[in-house]
Design an enzyme around this catalytic site. Sequence first.
Site, PDB file in Angstrom:
ATOM      1  N   ASP A 207       0.897  -1.294   0.015  1.00 46.83           N
ATOM      2  CA  ASP A 207      -0.122  -0.024  -0.008  1.00 46.83           C
ATOM      3  C   ASP A 207       0.816   1.157   0.002  1.00 46.83           C
ATOM      4  OD1 ASP A 207      -2.925   0.942   0.357  1.00 46.83           O
ATOM      5  OD2 ASP A 207      -1.710   2.034   1.635  1.00 46.83           O
TER       6      ASP A 207
ATOM      7  N   HIS B 215      -7.523   9.578  -2.281  1.00 44.67           N
ATOM      8  CA  HIS B 215      -7.004   9.459  -0.957  1.00 44.67           C
ATOM      9  C   HIS B 215      -8.057  10.012   0.151  1.00 44.67           C
ATOM     10  CE1 HIS B 215      -2.895   9.057   1.092  1.00 44.67           C
ATOM     11  NE2 HIS B 215      -3.808   9.081   2.112  1.00 44.67           N
TER      12      HIS B 215
ATOM     13  N   TYR C 245       2.840   9.926   0.739  1.00 41.21           N
ATOM     14  CA  TYR C 245       4.135   9.409   1.751  1.00 41.21           C
ATOM     15  C   TYR C 245       5.141   9.796   1.496  1.00 41.21           C
ATOM     16  CZ  TYR C 245      -0.031   6.067   2.707  1.00 41.21           C
ATOM     17  OH  TYR C 245      -1.201   5.758   3.171  1.00 41.21           O
TER      18      TYR C 245
ATOM     19  N   LYS D 228      -2.385   6.263  -4.425  1.00 38.29           N
ATOM     20  CA  LYS D 228      -3.679   7.081  -4.133  1.00 38.29           C
ATOM     21  C   LYS D 228      -3.422   8.340  -4.928  1.00 38.29           C
ATOM     22  CE  LYS D 228      -3.783   4.593   0.244  1.00 38.29           C
ATOM     23  NZ  LYS D 228      -2.357   4.235   0.363  1.00 38.29           N
TER      24      LYS D 228
END
Length: 317
Positions: free
Chosen positions: A35, A102, A40, A69
């Site tokens: 994931d 997201h 990030y 995402k």
Amino acid sequence: MQTIHPIGFGFWKVAPEDCAETLSNALDAGYRHFDFAADYGNEHALGPALSEAIASGKVKREELWITSKLWNTFHAPEHVELACRKTLDDLQLDYLDLYLIHFPIALEFVPIETRYPPEWLYDPEADNAKMHLAKVPLHATWGAMEQLVAKGLTRQIGVCNYNSGLLHDLMRYADIAPSMLQIEAHPYLTNEKLIRLAKDYGLAVTAFSPLGAPSYVEIGMAGEGDSVLEEAVVKAAAASHGKTAAQIVLRWGIQRGTAVIPKTVKPQRMAENIALHDFVLSDDEMAAISGLNQNRRFNDPGVFTEAAFNTFHPIYD
């Protein structure tokens, strides 16, 4: 169509310099569901590691399930494919298995060459910097997500952090139905009605932060005393099955029909977190753990957007 493995591995808060080793160790431990997300800030570090693992024969691309995402600043239809292609370039992949919206929060576009990942603030250097909301309806974003499937950039599409009202609405206009709802879920936030609704609509459900507080203590969004792993019913089940408290909570997650995506950089924890198929929790144990529910949400935009970004923007009542 490939189905998602119920035990995945999350890369939120994994530092870029740790990504290659972490990914290699996770593959060695048996993980095949990963994931990721543009926000990030580590997809560029994961790409070379993925390519090396595939090229060396450690894993075949078709054995992997890769989720990423769409970030909030790319919601406008003309920016959705741009964002997806940036993720694919960073990950050095030809396609994603799953691409998710997201958050149901549209923010003003920030060009990739200006700042990437754009994060939450439109201009972090501005006095009293805030989020800048964009006039982009979710149905327009979803239409562009559907085009990613048509172009072969992702096999499936879905949503994160949607509530029941948004999910009902999405199912009224979607030409390609979402295949996944990813939400925060753990024994302190069981989300039973939302999970039931998603399954009634034919969506699979992935639980992020499946262990609850540990992901949030280090960033000040939870306290040391908030851990579900210290609950007596969890400890009793762990003693009964000869497992760790974390294994009990993760087993509870997959046994109730959700995928889970724990995160750790420790190889021993990786091995423990994926070893969930050699025991079954009893109905009484499942009920006792579910009974810990406090509707306690750790990842709540209605709290952190105001505290960190000077903008009150709740998405849950």
